[in-house]
Design a protein around this motif. Structure first.
Motif, PDB file in Angstrom:
ATOM      1  N   GLN A 192       1.137  -1.243   0.125  1.00 30.37           N
ATOM      2  CA  GLN A 192      -0.440  -0.566   0.174  1.00 30.37           C
ATOM      3  C   GLN A 192       0.842   1.597  -0.180  1.00 30.37           C
ATOM      4  N   SER A 193       0.590   2.115  -0.884  1.00 32.90           N
ATOM      5  CA  SER A 193       0.939   3.528  -0.984  1.00 32.90           C
ATOM      6  C   SER A 193       0.018   4.241   0.016  1.00 32.90           C
TER       7      SER A 193
ATOM      8  N   VAL B 285      -1.834  13.023   2.898  1.00 31.38           N
ATOM      9  CA  VAL B 285      -2.432  14.367   4.127  1.00 31.38           C
ATOM     10  C   VAL B 285      -2.920  13.416   4.439  1.00 31.38           C
ATOM     11  N   GLY B 286      -3.267  12.193   4.637  1.00 34.11           N
ATOM     12  CA  GLY B 286      -3.772  11.487   6.097  1.00 34.11           C
ATOM     13  C   GLY B 286      -3.400  11.744   7.604  1.00 34.11           C
ATOM     14  N   PRO B 287      -3.898  10.904   8.691  1.00 33.45           N
ATOM     15  CA  PRO B 287      -3.669  10.997   9.690  1.00 33.45           C
ATOM     16  C   PRO B 287      -2.150  10.297   9.569  1.00 33.45           C
TER      17      PRO B 287
ATOM     18  N   LYS C  99       1.660   2.383   7.810  1.00 31.38           N
ATOM     19  CA  LYS C  99       1.141   1.570   7.353  1.00 31.38           C
ATOM     20  C   LYS C  99       1.534   1.720   6.217  1.00 31.38           C
TER      21      LYS C  99
ATOM     22  N   GLY D   2     -11.123   2.154   5.895  1.00 27.70           N
ATOM     23  CA  GLY D   2      -9.660   2.683   5.986  1.00 27.70           C
ATOM     24  C   GLY D   2      -9.003   1.991   7.725  1.00 27.70           C
ATOM     25  N   LEU D   3     -10.043   1.905   8.245  1.00 29.44           N
ATOM     26  CA  LEU D   3      -9.146   0.774   9.077  1.00 29.44           C
ATOM     27  C   LEU D   3      -8.724  -0.531   9.138  1.00 29.44           C
TER      28      LEU D   3
ATOM     29  N   ASN E  37      -6.508  -9.244   8.583  1.00 21.08           N
ATOM     30  CA  ASN E  37      -6.506  -7.883   8.543  1.00 21.08           C
ATOM     31  C   ASN E  37      -7.186  -7.706  10.315  1.00 21.08           C
TER      32      ASN E  37
ATOM     33  N   ASP F 160      -9.074  -2.555  -3.392  1.00 23.85           N
ATOM     34  CA  ASP F 160     -10.418  -2.411  -3.888  1.00 23.85           C
ATOM     35  C   ASP F 160     -11.398  -3.722  -4.209  1.00 23.85           C
TER      36      ASP F 160
ATOM     37  N   SER G 112     -13.299  -4.533  -1.100  1.00 30.16           N
ATOM     38  CA  SER G 112     -14.003  -3.786  -0.758  1.00 30.16           C
ATOM     39  C   SER G 112     -15.062  -3.959  -2.003  1.00 30.16           C
TER      40      SER G 112
ATOM     41  N   GLN H 287     -19.552  15.934   4.198  1.00 28.15           N
ATOM     42  CA  GLN H 287     -18.719  17.365   4.334  1.00 28.15           C
ATOM     43  C   GLN H 287     -17.938  17.984   3.033  1.00 28.15           C
TER      44      GLN H 287
ATOM     45  N   ARG I  55     -15.833  22.402   7.393  1.00 29.74           N
ATOM     46  CA  ARG I  55     -15.605  21.011   7.476  1.00 29.74           C
ATOM     47  C   ARG I  55     -16.770  20.460   8.556  1.00 29.74           C
TER      48      ARG I  55
ATOM     49  N   PRO J 214     -13.630  10.186   5.637  1.00 28.30           N
ATOM     50  CA  PRO J 214     -14.799   9.510   5.661  1.00 28.30           C
ATOM     51  C   PRO J 214     -14.937  10.115   7.852  1.00 28.30           C
TER      52      PRO J 214
ATOM     53  N   HIS K 180     -12.315   8.604  10.337  1.00 30.11           N
ATOM     54  CA  HIS K 180     -11.037   9.773  10.382  1.00 30.11           C
ATOM     55  C   HIS K 180     -10.736  11.015  11.150  1.00 30.11           C
TER      56      HIS K 180
HETATM   57  C1  57M Z   1     -10.274   3.957   0.060  1.00 27.95           C
HETATM   58  N1  57M Z   1      -9.061   3.747   0.836  1.00 27.95           N
HETATM   59  C2  57M Z   1      -8.169   4.299   2.209  1.00 27.95           C
HETATM   60  C3  57M Z   1      -6.534   0.009   1.047  1.00 27.95           C
HETATM   61  C4  57M Z   1      -8.007  -0.937   1.569  1.00 27.95           C
HETATM   62  C5  57M Z   1     -13.857  11.305  -1.508  1.00 27.95           C
HETATM   63  C6  57M Z   1     -13.519  10.946  -0.701  1.00 27.95           C
HETATM   64  C7  57M Z   1     -13.803  10.995   0.355  1.00 27.95           C
HETATM   65  C8  57M Z   1     -12.544   9.685  -1.482  1.00 27.95           C
HETATM   66  C9  57M Z   1     -11.929   8.873  -0.352  1.00 27.95           C
HETATM   67  C10 57M Z   1     -11.296   7.734  -0.840  1.00 27.95           C
HETATM   68  O1  57M Z   1     -10.221   7.754  -0.800  1.00 27.95           O
HETATM   69  N2  57M Z   1     -11.447   6.343  -0.170  1.00 27.95           N
HETATM   70  C11 57M Z   1     -11.612   5.031  -1.243  1.00 27.95           C
HETATM   71  C12 57M Z   1     -10.397   4.551   0.979  1.00 27.95           C
HETATM   72  C13 57M Z   1      -6.687   2.739   2.178  1.00 27.95           C
HETATM   73  O2  57M Z   1      -6.415   1.675   2.401  1.00 27.95           O
HETATM   74  C14 57M Z   1      -6.834   1.269   0.896  1.00 27.95           C
HETATM   75  O3  57M Z   1      -8.126   1.103  -0.054  1.00 27.95           O
HETATM   76  C15 57M Z   1      -8.944  -0.136  -0.583  1.00 27.95           C
HETATM   77  C16 57M Z   1     -10.039  -0.245   0.346  1.00 27.95           C
HETATM   78  N3  57M Z   1     -10.667   0.938  -1.319  1.00 27.95           N
HETATM   79  O4  57M Z   1      -8.449  -1.640   1.459  1.00 27.95           O
HETATM   80  O5  57M Z   1      -5.570  -1.030   0.305  1.00 27.95           O
HETATM   81  C17 57M Z   1      -5.764   3.108   3.517  1.00 27.95           C
HETATM   82  O6  57M Z   1      -6.821   2.906   4.317  1.00 27.95           O
HETATM   83  C18 57M Z   1      -5.944   3.040   5.708  1.00 27.95           C
HETATM   84  N4  57M Z   1      -6.668   1.322   5.718  1.00 27.95           N
HETATM   85  C19 57M Z   1      -6.259   0.550   6.739  1.00 27.95           C
HETATM   86  N5  57M Z   1      -6.538  -0.798   7.306  1.00 27.95           N
HETATM   87  C20 57M Z   1      -7.346  -1.592   6.412  1.00 27.95           C
HETATM   88  O7  57M Z   1      -7.267  -2.765   6.343  1.00 27.95           O
HETATM   89  O8  57M Z   1      -5.652   1.363   7.761  1.00 27.95           O
HETATM   90  C21 57M Z   1      -6.952   0.486   4.803  1.00 27.95           C
HETATM   91  C22 57M Z   1      -7.423  -0.865   4.319  1.00 27.95           C
HETATM   92  C23 57M Z   1      -5.228   3.318   3.345  1.00 27.95           C
HETATM   93  C24 57M Z   1      -4.582   2.367   4.856  1.00 27.95           C
HETATM   94  O9  57M Z   1      -3.959   3.830   5.465  1.00 27.95           O
HETATM   95  O10 57M Z   1      -3.878   3.357   3.221  1.00 27.95           O
HETATM   96  C25 57M Z   1      -8.031   5.638   1.980  1.00 27.95           C
HETATM   97  O11 57M Z   1      -7.762   6.237   3.313  1.00 27.95           O
HETATM   98  O12 57M Z   1      -6.795   5.799   1.576  1.00 27.95           O
HETATM   99  N6  57M Z   1     -10.738   9.635   0.114  1.00 27.95           N
HETATM  100  C26 57M Z   1     -10.618   9.853   1.521  1.00 27.95           C
HETATM  101  O13 57M Z   1     -10.770   8.786   2.342  1.00 27.95           O
HETATM  102  C27 57M Z   1      -9.250  10.752   1.903  1.00 27.95           C
HETATM  103  N7  57M Z   1     -10.124  11.669   2.818  1.00 27.95           N
HETATM  104  C28 57M Z   1     -10.010  12.867   2.203  1.00 27.95           C
HETATM  105  O14 57M Z   1     -10.223  13.598   1.152  1.00 27.95           O
HETATM  106  N8  57M Z   1     -11.298  14.052   3.325  1.00 27.95           N
HETATM  107  C29 57M Z   1     -11.643  15.419   2.432  1.00 27.95           C
HETATM  108  C30 57M Z   1     -12.709  15.337   1.647  1.00 27.95           C
HETATM  109  C31 57M Z   1     -12.652  15.557   0.289  1.00 27.95           C
HETATM  110  C32 57M Z   1     -14.201  14.467   2.023  1.00 27.95           C
HETATM  111  C33 57M Z   1     -11.561  15.622   4.060  1.00 27.95           C
HETATM  112  O15 57M Z   1     -12.532  15.503   4.698  1.00 27.95           O
HETATM  113  O16 57M Z   1     -11.253  17.333   3.812  1.00 27.95           O
HETATM  114  C34 57M Z   1      -8.854  10.436   3.056  1.00 27.95           C
HETATM  115  N9  57M Z   1      -7.734   9.738   2.881  1.00 27.95           N
HETATM  116  C35 57M Z   1      -6.304   9.167   3.298  1.00 27.95           C
HETATM  117  N10 57M Z   1      -5.879   9.965   3.894  1.00 27.95           N
HETATM  118  N11 57M Z   1      -6.318   7.791   3.345  1.00 27.95           N
HETATM  119  C36 57M Z   1      -7.187  11.308   3.242  1.00 27.95           C
HETATM  120  C37 57M Z   1      -6.543  11.231   4.186  1.00 27.95           C
END
Ligand code: 57M
Length: 358
Positions: free
Chosen positions: A55-56, A60-62, A68, A194-195, A255, A265, A268, A305, A315, A321, A324
């Motif tokens: 995983q990359s 910008v996230g937590p 991870k 996401g967790l 997991n 994906d 999911s 949001q 916000r 989601p 976070h």
């Molecule tokens: C999937 N993916 C995880 C992993 C998993 C519109 C916007 C809200 C979309 C959202 C988004 O992109 N959601 C899609 C979220 C990612 O996990 C990967 O994705 C797969 C699922 N599709 O299986 O391969 C990360 O989640 C964590 N993780 C775990 N344990 C697990 O068992 O810790 C996943 C599975 C992994 C790992 O860190 O890397 C993800 O979160 O990217 N975007 C967001 O969620 C972003 N939110 C955001 O931009 N919020 C903004 C606005 C636009 C709503 C705001 O609040 O202002 C955040 N995502 C992240 N960081 N990663 C931003 C911060």
């Protein structure tokens, strides 16, 4: 396959009559899925690490997520195998509902697989474009909707919990409605993932709940007694739900916090698509909002949001989601996960109570 091979032999070996029972085959589908997960899981995780399918993490996230980086992803391929193989072994393969659900599960999984693969190849978190992904998901769910619509005896009416007399008939529009449910469910589960264990926990609970709904809808007497829509043939989906429960538990083994693998994906989207399709077929589409309440809440938090930020520049949550938001408030990850599971169990119980409150 086993059903087709062994049940006909019951005339010679009466013990094989047991293969007729959906309950028996459901239990063994779940056990088979667990066995597949436990045998293939460690091997797959090793292979994923070996080939650096990791995983990359978005910067910008937590911050708690930075550690991870590189966790093997695409573990959803294991979930897919652990759902599809036991279903092929234990379900009645002349049943169209089983095939429609497999079509969506595998189809959504394939879209997720391509997305994950591109992310891994490019070593960043951009896979397929949101539009490309959406078009494919809509096409697959359209095919499922049309197949169901054309299936003799499939009703295009809706059933509402608490209002037993309300059955609006959507006619041809039911296809659009089914697409909305299936695509919405796939995306909502994707956002929830996401967790560690956050998506798979509620998914196990939802699959277990729909296992019961499918069994009841497929049994004319029980459906009549409970005044729910009877769907002849839907009982076979209990077998598929059993495989989903087994595959989910098997995946959770790896997991759970701290995760050895993420589903990606491929996991999911396929799980969400499967759940949406089962809700449509069992005529428990509206109840999915309750059973899958965690997924709905995660999706709504993003919509709220984004809308609030676009309209007012403010916000509502620290970050969407919503999981976070709790992370940034300082809740430890396992606490958020287990609390979401607890809410999910409560919601499943409320949904089951609708069987009586009509
Ligand atoms: C999937 N993916 C995880 C992993 C998993 C519109 C916007 C809200 C979309 C959202 C988004 O992109 N959601 C899609 C979220 C990612 O996990 C990967 O994705 C797969 C699922 N599709 O299986 O391969 C990360 O989640 C964590 N993780 C775990 N344990 C697990 O068992 O810790 C996943 C599975 C992994 C790992 O860190 O890397 C993800 O979160 O990217 N975007 C967001 O969620 C972003 N939110 C955001 O931009 N919020 C903004 C606005 C636009 C709503 C705001 O609040 O202002 C955040 N995502 C992240 N960081 N990663 C931003 C911060």
């Amino acid at each position: 396959m086993l059903y087709h091979l062994l049940y006909p032999l019951h005339t010679h070996f009466s013990a094989l009559y047991v293969f007729k029972y959906i309950t028996f085959r459901t239990i063994y589908a779940a056990i088979t899925a667990l066995v597949i997960s436990f045998i293939l899981g460690p091997w797959l995780i090793n292979k994923l690490s070996e080939h650096q399918i990791g995983q990359s993490i978005r910067k910008v996230g937590p911050e708690s997520h930075f550690k991870k980086e590189g966790t093997p992803t695409m573990g959803g391929t294991l979930i897919l195998l652990a759902i599809v193989l036991p279903t092929l072994l234990w379900a009645d393969l002349t049943n169209l509902y089983v095939w429609v659900t497999l079509l969506v599960t595998i189809g959504f999984g394939a879209v997720g697989f391509v997305d994950d693969w591109r992310k891994v190849k490019k070593k960043n978190s951009d896979g397929l474009s949101a539009r490309q992904k959406m078009v494919w998901l809509m096409l697959i769910s359209l095919a499922a909707g049309v197949l169901l619509y054309l299936h003799p005896g499939f009703k295009t009416t809706l059933a509402f919990p608490f209002f037993k007399a309300l059955h609006p008939d959507l006619g041809l529009f039911y296809i659009l409605f089914a697409m909305l449910v299936v695509v919405g469910s796939g995306n909502a589960v994707n956002l929830t993932d996401g967790l560690d264990g956050l998506a798979i926990g509620p998914m196990i609970i939802a699959s277990g709940t729909y296992m019961l709904f499918a069994y009841l809808a497929g049994n004319a007497k029980l459906a009549e007694y409970l005044q729910i829509s009877a769907v002849p043939g839907a009982g076979e989906l209990a077998v598929l739900c059993g495989a989903m429960v087994g595959a989910g538990l098997g995946f959770l083994w790896f997991n759970t916090y701290p995760a050895q693998v993420f589903m990606g994906d491929v996991g999911s989207l396929s799980l969400g698509g499967a759940l949406g399709t089962i809700a449509v077929i069992t005529k428990q589409e509206i109840v999915l909002v309750i059973v899958g309440g965690i997924f709905v809440m995660e999706a709504l938090s993003v919509i709220a949001q984004v809308t609030s930020f676009r309209l007012y520049g403010k916000r509502i949550f620290r970050m969407a989601p919503i999981h976070h938001h709790f992370e940034l408030k300082g809740w430890p990850e396992p606490k958020i996960i287990v609390r979401f599971w607890i809410v999910s169990i409560i919601l499943a119980l409320v949904a089951l109570s609708t069987l009586k409150l009509r």
